[in-house]
Design a protein around this motif. Structure first.
Motif, PDB file in Angstrom:
ATOM      1  N   PRO A  41       0.830  -1.206   0.000  1.00 44.01           N
ATOM      2  CA  PRO A  41       0.000   0.000   0.000  1.00 44.01           C
ATOM      3  C   PRO A  41       0.866   1.258   0.000  1.00 44.01           C
ATOM      4  O   PRO A  41       1.938   1.300   0.604  1.00 44.01           O
ATOM      5  CB  PRO A  41      -0.823  -0.133   1.288  1.00 44.01           C
ATOM      6  N   ASP A  48      -0.229   4.985   5.886  1.00 39.26           N
ATOM      7  CA  ASP A  48      -1.038   4.629   4.728  1.00 39.26           C
ATOM      8  C   ASP A  48      -1.935   5.795   4.330  1.00 39.26           C
ATOM      9  O   ASP A  48      -2.332   6.610   5.171  1.00 39.26           O
ATOM     10  CB  ASP A  48      -1.906   3.396   5.044  1.00 39.26           C
ATOM     11  N   SER A  50      -4.960   5.669   3.523  1.00 40.27           N
ATOM     12  CA  SER A  50      -6.302   5.550   4.094  1.00 40.27           C
ATOM     13  C   SER A  50      -6.423   6.245   5.444  1.00 40.27           C
ATOM     14  O   SER A  50      -7.524   6.605   5.869  1.00 40.27           O
ATOM     15  CB  SER A  50      -6.684   4.073   4.236  1.00 40.27           C
ATOM     16  N   GLU A  51      -5.295   6.432   6.146  1.00 39.90           N
ATOM     17  CA  GLU A  51      -5.350   7.092   7.449  1.00 39.90           C
ATOM     18  C   GLU A  51      -5.584   8.588   7.321  1.00 39.90           C
ATOM     19  O   GLU A  51      -5.937   9.246   8.305  1.00 39.90           O
ATOM     20  CB  GLU A  51      -4.044   6.837   8.215  1.00 39.90           C
ATOM     21  N   ASP A  53      -7.876   9.885   5.360  1.00 37.50           N
ATOM     22  CA  ASP A  53      -9.235  10.164   4.893  1.00 37.50           C
ATOM     23  C   ASP A  53     -10.051  10.902   5.929  1.00 37.50           C
ATOM     24  O   ASP A  53     -10.942  11.702   5.586  1.00 37.50           O
ATOM     25  CB  ASP A  53      -9.936   8.846   4.516  1.00 37.50           C
ATOM     26  N   ASP A  54      -9.786  10.644   7.201  1.00 35.76           N
ATOM     27  CA  ASP A  54     -10.590  11.257   8.262  1.00 35.76           C
ATOM     28  C   ASP A  54     -10.053  12.609   8.716  1.00 35.76           C
ATOM     29  O   ASP A  54     -10.598  13.214   9.642  1.00 35.76           O
ATOM     30  CB  ASP A  54     -10.659  10.315   9.473  1.00 35.76           C
TER      31      ASP A  54
END
Length: 436
Positions: A41, A48, A50-51, A53-54
């Motif tokens: 990834p 990553d 994805s971390e 996104d928030d």
């Protein structure tokens, strides 16, 4: 003598051998190698993606100073065509403006700067006749290619050779257009040859086509037909109104179309109705189909350049079968440019059932539909132009039908209904049927 008994004891040892069979399976694989790619990834600063996104981006931007935001803006190139160029680029000119743009002075300054800038000296001066590096030598041509080029030469004969030798350049260009050598000429020469005009003066094989002056056509006069007045005339069955043209009239409401189509149901004088580019939709087109089913005097119907869907066009074509009065129907250039195979086959089947339709204005994509429709319309035209007469020969009555296009006459015996097809010239020579 005493007897001695001897006891013999034997030890029996049993040896068991255990046989182990091992089977090996050989699996045949293809020569291609299957490669498994291990993907990791993507990470940004050790985390990553994805971390992130928030994370609230607006909160992070609010914590930056003006200088940090300016540095961040230089690193980002927004792909937004609505932004002006000076905001999309990261380059910022720090020079003070010298005044308004003067194009002539700018070009003069660029030319002056180019002339005053010295040329970059060569590392090795150029000396004529000296080849530096490896000289390129073209590869030798194959023997079969040379033989093929030698066989291309064609002997046209003395007559044709003399004619081509004495021909002018304009005549050679015309000959090239006739033979289809379009790449040897420009557009002016090609069109002049097709239209049998003189070749443009000064254009040879190396001529360049110049842009022709644009032809200015006068604008088309607007349609001044009074919508309300024509609706009233159709409703009153006015005998003077036989051709109604609403072409290119804008902003006609659906209520007006409904009034017209309602009045058309009982009209017996109108023969041609043209509704081109008036904004007909499926709703109003279905009203028109109901009116066509009840009208028995309409001969020409034109609804081109509107917003009618293919299924509703099928409904209109089907409505023509009710009274068999419409001879010309046009409905091309609608919202959907392609009808589709199913719609075209339905239209073809409906047209083949219509014995009065002579002209159909629809773009059919498939060859089968086009050929079947064209053949059926031609039969309708021949049937429409055919003339019949009653002839009495030898105590028998014959019906003679003449077809002008094919020059063939059909002779029908009224008593036995037997048919015979003969050439019309033979019929004029001897009207009685031949013995077979």
């Amino acid at each position: 003598m005493a007897e001695v008994e001897v006891e013999e004891s034997y030890e029996t040892t049993t040896v068991r051998r255990k046989t182990v069979r091992q089977s090996f399976k050989i699996q045949e694989t293809s020569s291609s190698t299957k490669t498994t790619t291990m993907t990791t990834p993507a990470k940004l600063y050790g985390k990553d993606l994805s971390e992130y996104d928030d994370i609230d981006v607006d909160t992070l931007l609010s914590q930056l100073s003006a200088e940090e935001i300016n540095i961040l803006a230089k690193e980002v190139d927004p792909d937004d065509s609505f932004l002006p160029p000076n905001q999309r680029t990261s380059y910022e000119c720090t020079k003070s403006p010298t005044g308004p743009l003067d194009r002539k002075k700018l070009i003069d300054h660029i030319n002056k700067q180019a002339l005053e800038t010295p040329d970059i000296p060569d590392l090795e001066p150029y000396v004529p006749g000296i080849v530096r590096g490896k000289k390129w030598i073209p590869p030798p041509q194959e023997a079969r290619m040379q033989a093929a080029e030698e066989q291309i030469a064609i002997d046209l004969g003395d007559e044709y050779e003399q004619a081509l030798t004495d021909a002018t350049q304009e005549e050679i260009i015309d000959l090239a257009a006739i033979l289809g050598f379009h790449q040897m000429m420009n557009q002016d020469q090609y069109h002049a040859s097709l239209l049998n005009k003189n070749q443009p003066v000064g254009l040879g094989w190396d001529g360049i086509t110049k842009s022709a002056a644009q032809k200015v056509y006068p604008p088309e006069k607007p349609n001044t037909t009074d919508v309300d007045d024509t609706i009233k005339k159709v409703k009153d069955n006015d005998h003077n109104l036989t051709d109604l043209n609403w072409n290119n009239i804008k902003n006609i409401s659906d209520e007006k179309f409904e009034q017209l189509f309602t009045a058309l149901k009982n009209n017996t004088k109108l023969q041609a109705l043209s509704l081109t580019n008036v904004g007909l939709t499926d709703r109003t087109a279905l009203m028109l189909a109901e009116a066509v089913e009840k009208n028995a005097t309409l001969r020409v119907l034109n609804v081109e350049t509107n917003f009618i869907s293919p299924p509703v066009i099928v409904v209109l074509v089907k409505a023509l079968l009710q009274n068999m009065s419409v001879e010309e129907f046009r409905a091309s250039n609608q919202r959907s440019t392609v009808l589709g195979n199913k719609i075209e086959m339905e239209i073809t089947d409906l047209v083949e059932k219509n014995s009065t339709l002579l002209r159909l204005g629809l773009h059919l994509e498939y060859n089968d539909a086009r050929h079947r429709v064209a053949a059926h319309l031609q039969r309708n035209i021949d049937r429409n132009e055919a003339t019949d007469e009653i002839t009495h020969v030898g105590g028998k009555t014959y019906l003679v039908i003449k077809h002008p296009r094919t020059k063939i006459a059909t002779i029908i015996d009224k008593s036995t209904q037997e048919k015979e097809y003969i050439v019309e010239q033979e019929y004029h020579a001897s009207p009685a049927p031949r013995d077979t």
